[in-house]
Design a protein around this motif. Sequence first.
Motif, PDB file in Angstrom:
ATOM      1  N   PHE A 112       0.858  -1.191   0.000  1.00  0.00           N
ATOM      2  CA  PHE A 112       0.000   0.000   0.000  1.00  0.00           C
ATOM      3  C   PHE A 112       0.894   1.241   0.000  1.00  0.00           C
ATOM      4  N   SER A 113       0.347   2.329  -0.508  1.00  0.00           N
ATOM      5  CA  SER A 113       1.143   3.542  -0.631  1.00  0.00           C
ATOM      6  C   SER A 113       0.365   4.738  -0.112  1.00  0.00           C
ATOM      7  N   VAL A 114       1.113   5.783   0.219  1.00  0.00           N
ATOM      8  CA  VAL A 114       0.449   7.023   0.631  1.00  0.00           C
ATOM      9  C   VAL A 114       1.060   8.208  -0.111  1.00  0.00           C
ATOM     10  N   LEU A 115       0.260   9.235  -0.270  1.00  0.00           N
ATOM     11  CA  LEU A 115       0.831  10.507  -0.736  1.00  0.00           C
ATOM     12  C   LEU A 115       0.554  11.553   0.318  1.00  0.00           C
ATOM     13  N   GLU A 170      -3.554  -1.696  -1.657  1.00  0.00           N
ATOM     14  CA  GLU A 170      -3.304  -2.600  -2.791  1.00  0.00           C
ATOM     15  C   GLU A 170      -2.604  -1.896  -3.952  1.00  0.00           C
ATOM     16  N   THR A 171      -1.765  -0.927  -3.624  1.00  0.00           N
ATOM     17  CA  THR A 171      -1.148  -0.133  -4.696  1.00  0.00           C
ATOM     18  C   THR A 171       0.332   0.055  -4.385  1.00  0.00           C
ATOM     19  N   ASP A 172       1.184  -0.232  -5.356  1.00  0.00           N
ATOM     20  CA  ASP A 172       2.601   0.031  -5.117  1.00  0.00           C
ATOM     21  C   ASP A 172       2.911   1.480  -5.451  1.00  0.00           C
ATOM     22  N   SER A 208       5.113   7.629  -0.844  1.00  0.00           N
ATOM     23  CA  SER A 208       5.939   6.531  -0.334  1.00  0.00           C
ATOM     24  C   SER A 208       5.133   5.248  -0.273  1.00  0.00           C
ATOM     25  N   GLU A 209       5.870   4.136  -0.342  1.00  0.00           N
ATOM     26  CA  GLU A 209       5.204   2.832  -0.276  1.00  0.00           C
ATOM     27  C   GLU A 209       5.567   2.170   1.040  1.00  0.00           C
ATOM     28  N   TYR A 210       4.614   1.458   1.601  1.00  0.00           N
ATOM     29  CA  TYR A 210       4.838   0.740   2.852  1.00  0.00           C
ATOM     30  C   TYR A 210       5.911  -0.322   2.666  1.00  0.00           C
ATOM     31  N   ARG A 211       6.816  -0.390   3.654  1.00  0.00           N
ATOM     32  CA  ARG A 211       7.843  -1.450   3.639  1.00  0.00           C
ATOM     33  C   ARG A 211       7.698  -2.268   4.906  1.00  0.00           C
ATOM     34  N   VAL A 212       7.975  -3.555   4.783  1.00  0.00           N
ATOM     35  CA  VAL A 212       7.860  -4.450   5.940  1.00  0.00           C
ATOM     36  C   VAL A 212       8.679  -3.883   7.095  1.00  0.00           C
ATOM     37  N   GLY A 213       8.079  -3.819   8.261  1.00  0.00           N
ATOM     38  CA  GLY A 213       8.796  -3.306   9.435  1.00  0.00           C
ATOM     39  C   GLY A 213       8.496  -1.830   9.694  1.00  0.00           C
TER      40      GLY A 213
END
Lengths: 242, 125
Positions: A112-115, A170-172, A208-213
Amino acid sequence: MTEELRHTERISEPREDEELKEMRDLVERAANTANPLTPDIERLVKNHTKLLRRFNKIVSLSDSYQSQLRDFNLRLELMAHTDPLTGINNRGYFMELLGMEMERAKRYGRPFSVLVLDLDHFKSVNDTRGHAAGDEALRSLCQVIKGSGLRNSDFIGRLGGEEFAVAFPETDCNGAMGAAEKVRMNLEKSEILHNGSAFFITASIGVSEYRVGDTLEMVLNRADQAMYQAKASGRNRVCLSE
Amino acid sequence: MEFITLEPTSATPSISYNPATQTLYIIGESYPENSFDFYAPVISWLRTALTELPGLTLDIAVTYMNSSSTKCAFDIMDTMEEAYGRGVKSAIIWRYDRENPRSYEMAEDFREEVTFPFVIEAIEE
């Protein structure tokens, strides 16, 4: 509505319970046998009928008052979640939704991503055109974001002042960059009308896109940093976090 | 016939009486822990008043009632109805909340229970 109609029927015609039927039979029998207590029995039955009717009415009115409370609660809940100026999610609720989205992404290994978006030179809009014009610009921005092809699952929030965020489940980052660029372009050409005059605003956006951790703060901070990078490199542009 | 004014609390309405117009006002929300205790002195005062006065108007603007308050409202209305039967000019002005679509219908449900004048008006903001 149907439910309410049913309520009304129940009030105007009290349920003929067994007891009432029995009492009516008793009145009839008393009358037929010329029982001297007939008027007293009739009075008792009348009182009983009134009480039954009253009971039904109190129950139904209480239900109405309870529904009223439920409506107020819903409205209150909505108010607690909403930014009053723009009608979109406030910071608190946006963060709550984002938290849930992050949990989901973590559990199922989904992207998932955010702006994060900040209006350019917003202070000067307020200073030169007045706060009402600034408010209009914020409302207009929200319309532009909503009209930029967001999916139903995407959600917007006002983080504070002139800073907004959009989450894309659900978005890179490539998908989010595309959406961000669309918002930026639509905003750039959207005329804002205030007091008979028109003006334009632009925005700097970081993605930015969510990264594990990641924690929530980490995802948002990276988008924030990217947004500052967009500001630093000339504004009215979209930057991807490193 | 002194009436002790009741100040509103978060769970009870304000109750006051204007002798000049013979009007009893009940304003606010009503969900006391014990409605029967709360309304008992009001009903007792009302019983006496209705034997001494030529008429009495109840001006009520209560936007929320719990079940026992609803029961007490009917008791008050019954007392007024009984007096009306004796020739006392009972009347009710029931004020509903324009913002709340149920409010008017509920006022009508109360109105059905009496035969004396009962007018429904919007609460003035």
